[in-house]
Motif scaffolding. Structure first.
Motif, PDB file in Angstrom:
ATOM      1  N   UNK A 203       0.842  -1.191   0.000  1.00 27.92           N
ATOM      2  CA  UNK A 203       0.000   0.000   0.000  1.00 27.92           C
ATOM      3  C   UNK A 203       0.882   1.248   0.000  1.00 27.92           C
ATOM      4  N   UNK A 204       1.153   1.778  -1.180  1.00 29.09           N
ATOM      5  CA  UNK A 204       2.072   2.905  -1.302  1.00 29.09           C
ATOM      6  C   UNK A 204       1.511   4.187  -0.692  1.00 29.09           C
ATOM      7  N   UNK A 205       0.203   4.233  -0.432  1.00 32.80           N
ATOM      8  CA  UNK A 205      -0.370   5.410   0.216  1.00 32.80           C
ATOM      9  C   UNK A 205       0.125   5.562   1.658  1.00 32.80           C
ATOM     10  N   UNK A 206       0.592   4.467   2.251  1.00 31.34           N
ATOM     11  CA  UNK A 206       1.093   4.558   3.619  1.00 31.34           C
ATOM     12  C   UNK A 206       2.430   5.279   3.700  1.00 31.34           C
ATOM     13  N   UNK A 207       3.179   5.281   2.609  1.00 31.83           N
ATOM     14  CA  UNK A 207       4.558   5.751   2.664  1.00 31.83           C
ATOM     15  C   UNK A 207       4.666   7.216   3.067  1.00 31.83           C
ATOM     16  N   UNK A 208       3.703   8.028   2.637  1.00 35.77           N
ATOM     17  CA  UNK A 208       3.767   9.454   2.948  1.00 35.77           C
ATOM     18  C   UNK A 208       3.285   9.757   4.362  1.00 35.77           C
ATOM     19  N   UNK A 209       2.739   8.753   5.044  1.00 39.69           N
ATOM     20  CA  UNK A 209       2.193   8.983   6.378  1.00 39.69           C
ATOM     21  C   UNK A 209       3.277   9.059   7.448  1.00 39.69           C
ATOM     22  N   UNK A 210       4.477   8.617   7.135  1.00 35.29           N
ATOM     23  CA  UNK A 210       5.589   8.666   8.089  1.00 35.29           C
ATOM     24  C   UNK A 210       6.723   9.430   7.409  1.00 35.29           C
ATOM     25  N   UNK A 211       6.766  10.747   7.568  1.00 38.59           N
ATOM     26  CA  UNK A 211       7.686  11.584   6.792  1.00 38.59           C
ATOM     27  C   UNK A 211       9.160  11.219   6.939  1.00 38.59           C
ATOM     28  N   UNK A 212       9.584  10.757   8.109  1.00 40.16           N
ATOM     29  CA  UNK A 212      11.008  10.473   8.329  1.00 40.16           C
ATOM     30  C   UNK A 212      11.378   9.022   8.044  1.00 40.16           C
ATOM     31  N   UNK A 213      10.457   8.275   7.437  1.00 43.45           N
ATOM     32  CA  UNK A 213      10.745   6.869   7.152  1.00 43.45           C
ATOM     33  C   UNK A 213      11.656   6.734   5.947  1.00 43.45           C
ATOM     34  N   UNK A 214      12.230   5.543   5.804  1.00 40.71           N
ATOM     35  CA  UNK A 214      13.068   5.208   4.658  1.00 40.71           C
ATOM     36  C   UNK A 214      12.444   4.012   3.946  1.00 40.71           C
ATOM     37  N   UNK A 215      12.675   3.923   2.645  1.00 37.81           N
ATOM     38  CA  UNK A 215      12.037   2.893   1.826  1.00 37.81           C
ATOM     39  C   UNK A 215      13.078   1.948   1.258  1.00 37.81           C
ATOM     40  N   UNK A 216      12.814   0.648   1.407  1.00 38.30           N
ATOM     41  CA  UNK A 216      13.610  -0.394   0.767  1.00 38.30           C
ATOM     42  C   UNK A 216      12.694  -1.077  -0.241  1.00 38.30           C
ATOM     43  N   UNK A 217      13.098  -1.126  -1.500  1.00 29.83           N
ATOM     44  CA  UNK A 217      12.230  -1.700  -2.532  1.00 29.83           C
ATOM     45  C   UNK A 217      12.876  -2.952  -3.117  1.00 29.83           C
ATOM     46  N   UNK A 218      12.154  -4.057  -3.027  1.00 26.82           N
ATOM     47  CA  UNK A 218      12.608  -5.317  -3.596  1.00 26.82           C
ATOM     48  C   UNK A 218      12.017  -5.508  -4.991  1.00 26.82           C
ATOM     49  N   UNK A 219      12.835  -6.021  -5.890  1.00 22.14           N
ATOM     50  CA  UNK A 219      12.388  -6.322  -7.246  1.00 22.14           C
ATOM     51  C   UNK A 219      12.941  -7.688  -7.617  1.00 22.14           C
ATOM     52  N   UNK A 220      12.047  -8.672  -7.655  1.00 21.84           N
ATOM     53  CA  UNK A 220      12.432 -10.049  -8.012  1.00 21.84           C
ATOM     54  C   UNK A 220      13.625 -10.548  -7.207  1.00 21.84           C
ATOM     55  N   UNK A 221      13.533 -10.329  -5.898  1.00 21.27           N
ATOM     56  CA  UNK A 221      14.521 -10.884  -4.992  1.00 21.27           C
ATOM     57  C   UNK A 221      15.766 -10.067  -4.778  1.00 21.27           C
ATOM     58  N   UNK A 222      15.824  -8.895  -5.365  1.00 18.88           N
ATOM     59  CA  UNK A 222      16.993  -8.034  -5.194  1.00 18.88           C
ATOM     60  C   UNK A 222      16.537  -6.646  -4.765  1.00 18.88           C
ATOM     61  N   UNK A 223      17.377  -5.981  -3.983  1.00 16.67           N
ATOM     62  CA  UNK A 223      17.102  -4.588  -3.700  1.00 16.67           C
ATOM     63  C   UNK A 223      17.217  -3.819  -5.005  1.00 16.67           C
ATOM     64  N   UNK A 224      16.217  -2.996  -5.303  1.00 15.44           N
ATOM     65  CA  UNK A 224      16.124  -2.379  -6.623  1.00 15.44           C
ATOM     66  C   UNK A 224      17.334  -1.524  -6.963  1.00 15.44           C
ATOM     67  N   UNK A 225      17.907  -0.887  -5.939  1.00 11.23           N
ATOM     68  CA  UNK A 225      19.083  -0.040  -6.164  1.00 11.23           C
ATOM     69  C   UNK A 225      20.027  -0.241  -4.985  1.00 11.23           C
ATOM     70  N   UNK A 226      20.895  -1.252  -5.036  1.00 12.93           N
ATOM     71  CA  UNK A 226      21.734  -1.578  -3.880  1.00 12.93           C
ATOM     72  C   UNK A 226      22.578  -0.421  -3.373  1.00 12.93           C
ATOM     73  N   UNK A 227      22.941   0.528  -4.250  1.00 19.07           N
ATOM     74  CA  UNK A 227      23.790   1.630  -3.798  1.00 19.07           C
ATOM     75  C   UNK A 227      22.984   2.778  -3.200  1.00 19.07           C
ATOM     76  N   UNK A 228      21.668   2.726  -3.374  1.00 21.20           N
ATOM     77  CA  UNK A 228      20.830   3.782  -2.820  1.00 21.20           C
ATOM     78  C   UNK A 228      19.481   3.235  -2.440  1.00 21.20           C
ATOM     79  N   UNK A 229      19.471   2.049  -1.848  1.00 26.54           N
ATOM     80  CA  UNK A 229      18.224   1.326  -1.630  1.00 26.54           C
ATOM     81  C   UNK A 229      17.323   2.002  -0.615  1.00 26.54           C
TER      82      UNK A 229
END
Length: 243
Positions: A203-229
């Motif tokens: 539920x991507x609508x939750x992401x904006x509800x915690x302003x100081x949170x950080x996001x880790x995004x998985x794509x087919x078993x890998x972190x989508x951007x390992x250098x800036x995940x």
């Protein structure tokens, strides 16, 4: 609140496969810091639940290294694992409530395991059930509760002992938007007390509800951007996490 920069969890080149199948997680590298709030996102089948299993120590990786609270947990002797698990709070997607116990007793279980006296736990458990809107269902057993009510009991049980690390797998998936926001506020309050929080959600609508949170995004078993995940939630219209 000032965040503690101490490492809570560190994954180095972690891979996971079940049996002889292809890896479901590959080359996972990240560090979770004390007192931070993280969202774990990704499409269905991306590996979110598998990654959470590694975090709450129900699964060992096929390769790589995992450190938790400063120690290597892969080589940790099994008789030491329960002590580590008591420092964790887990919200399972399938709830895992104990069927013969009431809602009150399910929520009280972590406090009893920690040795808290019965007289000292009754009010905190009652207050927690009130917070999740189940103060009038404290005597109900799981089979008599709706899916959303069971989810709220599971969340109350996970947070009642103020764990050092809270791991939640789709914790708002069975509740209405108003209750979802209320539960998210509960996680935030726990986070402000120093708990590191990891919430897996689609539920991507939750992401904006915690302003100081950080996001880790998985794509087919890998972190989508390992250098800036680890990314901050998008400030524009909700969509894919932005750099």
């Amino acid at each position: 609140m000032m965040k503690n920069d101490g490492e809570v969890v560190r994954f180095d080149n972690v891979g996971l496969r079940y049996g002889t199948e292809t890896e479901v997680l590959s080359d996972i590298d990240f560090t979770l810091f004390a007192g931070r709030f993280y969202f774990l996102t990704g499409a269905s089948g991306a590996g979110k639940t598998s990654l959470l299993k590694l975090l709450y120590l129900s699964q060992r990786p096929s390769r790589g290294a995992i450190r938790m609270f400063g120690n290597d947990v892969i080589t940790l002797k099994r008789d030491r694992l329960p002590a580590y698990r008591r420092r964790l709070g887990v919200v399972f997607q399938d709830f895992r409530l104990i069927g013969h116990l009431s809602a009150f007793d399910n929520v009280a279980l972590p406090l009893r395991l920690a040795g808290l006296r019965e007289a000292d736990l009754r009010q905190p458990v009652a207050d927690m059930l009130d917070w999740v809107g189940l103060g009038n269902r404290s005597d109900a057993r799981p089979a008599t509760l709706s899916g959303g009510e069971q989810q709220r009991v599971a969340i109350a049980r996970a947070v009642i002992a103020r764990p050092e690390l809270l791991v939640a797998d789709e914790p708002t998936g069975n509740v209405d938007p108003e209750m979802a926001l209320r539960l998210l506020r509960l996680f935030e309050a726990l986070n402000r007390l120093g708990t590191t929080v990891v919430v897996a959600t689609h539920d991507l609508h939750l992401l904006r509800r915690v302003p100081d949170s950080l996001i880790m995004r998985l794509d087919r078993g890998r972190l989508a951007d390992p250098t800036g995940a680890l990314r901050y939630p998008p400030r524009g219209p909700i969509g894919k996490p932005q750099p």
